[in-house]
Design an enzyme around this catalytic site. Structure first.
Site, PDB file in Angstrom:
ATOM      1  N   GLY A  46       3.315   6.861  12.147  1.00 53.59           N
ATOM      2  CA  GLY A  46       2.102   6.244  12.657  1.00 53.59           C
ATOM      3  C   GLY A  46       2.160   4.752  12.408  1.00 53.59           C
ATOM      4  N   GLN A  51      -0.889  -3.698  11.222  1.00 50.67           N
ATOM      5  CA  GLN A  51       0.384  -3.657  10.497  1.00 50.67           C
ATOM      6  C   GLN A  51       1.474  -4.494  11.152  1.00 50.67           C
ATOM      7  OE1 GLN A  51       0.429   0.868  10.158  1.00 50.67           O
ATOM      8  NE2 GLN A  51       1.361   0.200   8.242  1.00 50.67           N
ATOM      9  N   CYS A  93       2.921   4.391   3.217  1.00 49.47           N
ATOM     10  CA  CYS A  93       2.497   3.501   4.297  1.00 49.47           C
ATOM     11  C   CYS A  93       3.599   2.466   4.507  1.00 49.47           C
ATOM     12  CB  CYS A  93       1.187   2.812   3.903  1.00 49.47           C
ATOM     13  SG  CYS A  93       0.583   1.670   5.156  1.00 49.47           S
ATOM     14  N   LEU A  94       3.919   2.194   5.768  1.00 46.64           N
ATOM     15  CA  LEU A  94       4.977   1.208   6.065  1.00 46.64           C
ATOM     16  C   LEU A  94       4.637  -0.159   5.481  1.00 46.64           C
ATOM     17  CD1 LEU A  94       5.738   2.082   9.804  1.00 46.64           C
ATOM     18  CD2 LEU A  94       7.126   2.653   7.800  1.00 46.64           C
ATOM     19  N   HIS A 135      -5.301   8.418   8.333  1.00 46.67           N
ATOM     20  CA  HIS A 135      -4.614   7.241   7.790  1.00 46.67           C
ATOM     21  C   HIS A 135      -4.651   6.077   8.795  1.00 46.67           C
ATOM     22  CE1 HIS A 135      -1.130   5.506   5.319  1.00 46.67           C
ATOM     23  NE2 HIS A 135      -1.135   4.752   6.403  1.00 46.67           N
ATOM     24  N   GLU A 136      -4.336   6.365  10.064  1.00 48.69           N
ATOM     25  CA  GLU A 136      -4.271   5.283  11.061  1.00 48.69           C
ATOM     26  C   GLU A 136      -5.667   4.771  11.429  1.00 48.69           C
ATOM     27  OE1 GLU A 136      -1.489   3.943  11.280  1.00 48.69           O
ATOM     28  OE2 GLU A 136      -0.379   5.646  10.464  1.00 48.69           O
ATOM     29  N   HIS A 139      -6.766   2.398   8.820  1.00 50.72           N
ATOM     30  CA  HIS A 139      -6.157   1.068   8.959  1.00 50.72           C
ATOM     31  C   HIS A 139      -7.016   0.149   9.828  1.00 50.72           C
ATOM     32  CE1 HIS A 139      -2.254   0.679   7.069  1.00 50.72           C
ATOM     33  NE2 HIS A 139      -1.825   1.831   7.533  1.00 50.72           N
TER      34      HIS A 139
HETATM   35 NI    NI Z   1      -0.207   2.969   6.852  1.00 46.42          NI
END
Ligand code: NI
Length: 171
Positions: A46, A51, A93-94, A135-136, A139
């Site tokens: 995701g 991000q 998380c990236l 999660h997304e 964000h």
């Molecule tokens: Ni994330």
């Protein structure tokens, strides 16, 4: 185009992203392609626009990691409208690479969102997909997964990130 991933500490990750009002433009379609490309390049399931440094309410998800074209999900202006049950599992998380923590999430989650053409839809996911939907969407409201863990664990991550940043290993 593959965008670099913005790391924890950048304020763009902790602010509410702007609502998308224009749909079906060449610019939006290109941006969505870039988001998928950036997500696959980073090996994520995701990715949210903040991000890659863009404060717009857009997220993409693919829990098959590019294996199943039918699993590609675009969420524009999403909202979680229903949460059922509970699950606990490791999440990363990236934007916070190298860290993973147990996070409690809903087991079955429904979001309401718009697609690239602006059409409204609802979708329900379970397990990993439910986790990704939460999660997304988080964000896009400036919430990172570490807001769902204990203050002590969050502070430990913050300190480690500060050390990495000081050493020039967090950019
Ligand atoms: Ni994330």
């Amino acid at each position: 185009m593959v965008y670099p991933i913005v790391k924890y500490g950048d304020p763009v990750l902790e602010r509410t992203a702007d609502i998308v009002a224009e749909f079906d433009t060449p610019e939006l379609h290109r941006f969505l392609d870039d988001m998928f490309e950036s997500m696959y390049a980073a090996k994520g399931v995701g990715l949210a626009a903040p991000q890659i440094g863009v404060s717009r309410r857009i997220a993409v998800i693919d829990v098959s990691c590019g294996e199943e074209p039918a699993d590609k999900i675009v969420l524009i202006n999403p909202e979680v409208i229903k949460v059922e049950g509970k699950q606990k599992g490791e999440e990363g998380c990236l934007s916070i690479p190298g860290f993973r923590e147990d996070v409690r999430r809903g087991k079955r989650v429904t979001v309401r969102a718009q697609d690239a053409k602006g059409a409204g839809f609802e979708m329900t996911g379970e397990d990993l997909l439910a986790r990704a939907l939460q999660h997304e969407t988080d964000h896009l409201f400036g919430r990172l997964y570490i807001t769902h863990i204990s203050a002590l664990k969050r502070e430990l991550i913050r300190q480690k990130v500060r050390k990495l940043a000081k050493a020039g290993d967090w950019a």
